[in-house]
Design a protein around this motif. Sequence first.
Motif, PDB file in Angstrom:
ATOM      1  N   VAL A 249      17.781  97.751  51.658  1.00  0.00           N
ATOM      2  CA  VAL A 249      16.220  98.058  50.964  1.00  0.00           C
ATOM      3  C   VAL A 249      16.686  98.696  49.497  1.00  0.00           C
ATOM      4  CG1 VAL A 249      14.062  98.907  50.926  1.00  0.00           C
ATOM      5  CG2 VAL A 249      14.827  97.781  52.753  1.00  0.00           C
ATOM      6  N   VAL A 250      15.838  98.166  48.535  1.00  0.00           N
ATOM      7  CA  VAL A 250      16.130  98.615  47.059  1.00  0.00           C
ATOM      8  C   VAL A 250      14.733  98.952  46.751  1.00  0.00           C
ATOM      9  CG1 VAL A 250      16.792  98.203  44.787  1.00  0.00           C
ATOM     10  CG2 VAL A 250      17.963  97.123  46.429  1.00  0.00           C
ATOM     11  N   VAL A 251      14.448 100.425  46.492  1.00  0.00           N
ATOM     12  CA  VAL A 251      13.269 100.799  46.250  1.00  0.00           C
ATOM     13  C   VAL A 251      13.016 101.106  44.747  1.00  0.00           C
ATOM     14  CG1 VAL A 251      11.475 102.673  46.630  1.00  0.00           C
ATOM     15  CG2 VAL A 251      12.873 101.908  48.469  1.00  0.00           C
ATOM     16  N   PHE A 252      11.980 100.594  44.063  1.00  0.00           N
ATOM     17  CA  PHE A 252      11.776 100.937  42.619  1.00  0.00           C
ATOM     18  C   PHE A 252      10.822 101.836  42.188  1.00  0.00           C
ATOM     19  CE2 PHE A 252      13.348  96.589  43.414  1.00  0.00           C
ATOM     20  CZ  PHE A 252      14.237  96.357  42.823  1.00  0.00           C
ATOM     21  N   GLY A 253      10.728 102.669  41.272  1.00  0.00           N
ATOM     22  CA  GLY A 253      10.131 103.533  40.631  1.00  0.00           C
ATOM     23  C   GLY A 253       8.783 102.911  40.346  1.00  0.00           C
ATOM     24  N   GLN A 254       7.748 103.859  39.559  1.00  0.00           N
ATOM     25  CA  GLN A 254       6.499 103.465  39.194  1.00  0.00           C
ATOM     26  C   GLN A 254       6.755 103.132  37.726  1.00  0.00           C
ATOM     27  OE1 GLN A 254       3.500 103.101  40.529  1.00  0.00           O
ATOM     28  NE2 GLN A 254       3.997 103.896  42.567  1.00  0.00           N
ATOM     29  N   GLY A 255       5.564 102.161  37.315  1.00  0.00           N
ATOM     30  CA  GLY A 255       5.224 101.906  36.027  1.00  0.00           C
ATOM     31  C   GLY A 255       6.337 100.792  35.501  1.00  0.00           C
ATOM     32  N   ASN A 256       6.181 100.462  34.044  1.00  0.00           N
ATOM     33  CA  ASN A 256       6.727  99.408  33.391  1.00  0.00           C
ATOM     34  C   ASN A 256       6.561  98.006  33.698  1.00  0.00           C
ATOM     35  OD1 ASN A 256       8.444 101.372  31.949  1.00  0.00           O
ATOM     36  ND2 ASN A 256      10.197 101.251  33.502  1.00  0.00           N
ATOM     37  N   ASP A 257       7.161  96.762  33.405  1.00  0.00           N
ATOM     38  CA  ASP A 257       6.613  95.554  33.457  1.00  0.00           C
ATOM     39  C   ASP A 257       6.881  95.035  34.660  1.00  0.00           C
ATOM     40  OD1 ASP A 257       5.897  95.489  30.715  1.00  0.00           O
ATOM     41  OD2 ASP A 257       8.005  94.875  30.174  1.00  0.00           O
ATOM     42  N   GLY A 258       7.861  95.485  35.401  1.00  0.00           N
ATOM     43  CA  GLY A 258       8.386  94.677  36.720  1.00  0.00           C
ATOM     44  C   GLY A 258       9.638  95.221  37.093  1.00  0.00           C
TER      45      GLY A 258
END
Length: 321
Positions: A249-258
Amino acid sequence: MKAAINIANTLRGLVTFGFIRNIKSMSSSSSSSQNFVSRSVIKKVFAKLQKEGDGAVVRRGISRSEQKLLDPFLMLDEFSVSPPAGFPDHPHRGFETVTEELLIKISKATRVQSNIYAGDVQWMTAGRGIIHSEMPEEEVNKGLQLWINLSSSEKMIEPNYQELSSADIPKAEQNGVQVKVIAGESMGIQSPVYTRTPTMFLDFTLGPGAQFHQNVPESWNVFAYVLESGEGGAVFGSSNSSPVSAHNVVVFGQGNDGVSVWNKSSSKILRFVLIAGEPIGEPVVQYGPFVMNTQAEIDMTIEDYHYSKNGFEMAKYWKSQ
């Protein structure tokens, strides 16, 4: 499979069929790399094997330790099960399950029986209560199951079902990238699935050397789960990030385009699901297959199930085949 039509006709009068809230309008189409700012990877979780149900084995990708980061998502399992193992009759309340069958077929029995074949999807809203079983009918059934929380105002609604055959799921392809749009939007293609908790569920396959940039609403939480990858192939966030192997599983931070992704393998495909959702922001109290907001609600749910009431009226009499 005719389940997308037949199950609707059979369930009418037993449960309310259909979803009442559409996914909110969002700019989630693919984007070129020019001026696209990807979210960063903040966590990777390897989905370890564990036993579940009756002799079944799953890889648990999301568990309670990830719930705060990934609200509204509660659990993600990659399952592999062969007869006679499976998931016999069990209850649910307070959330939704999404099952994507990757190989062969599995029988999902509720008050009626339906079969999900390779490539098919069932989106189930448990609501106030349901009892069902999930049992394979042929050797080696593989798939994914995602649990999505419901807001407090929708935890006690009537159950709903939607089943999509592989042929009914919108698909698109460009520049060596294929996508199945199970929920949400990608490459200008919109899924027909309506979700109570606004959700994006995209199944991507990238050919060797391909890259893709997927827009995600800024306030949503998002993660990827890698199903298949060649050595050094799966790269997320930035092109110089460390590669990710299968079953992570790869978890991404908040914000930005995508989210940006590259397949840096020269010979192997990269397959992963990208899942995003609008956070609910409410307390989560979970007791096995019951997900509510307070311990008092969990206690009431256990009582309802024990005494076959408030959504579990058929518990005493109904058994799946």
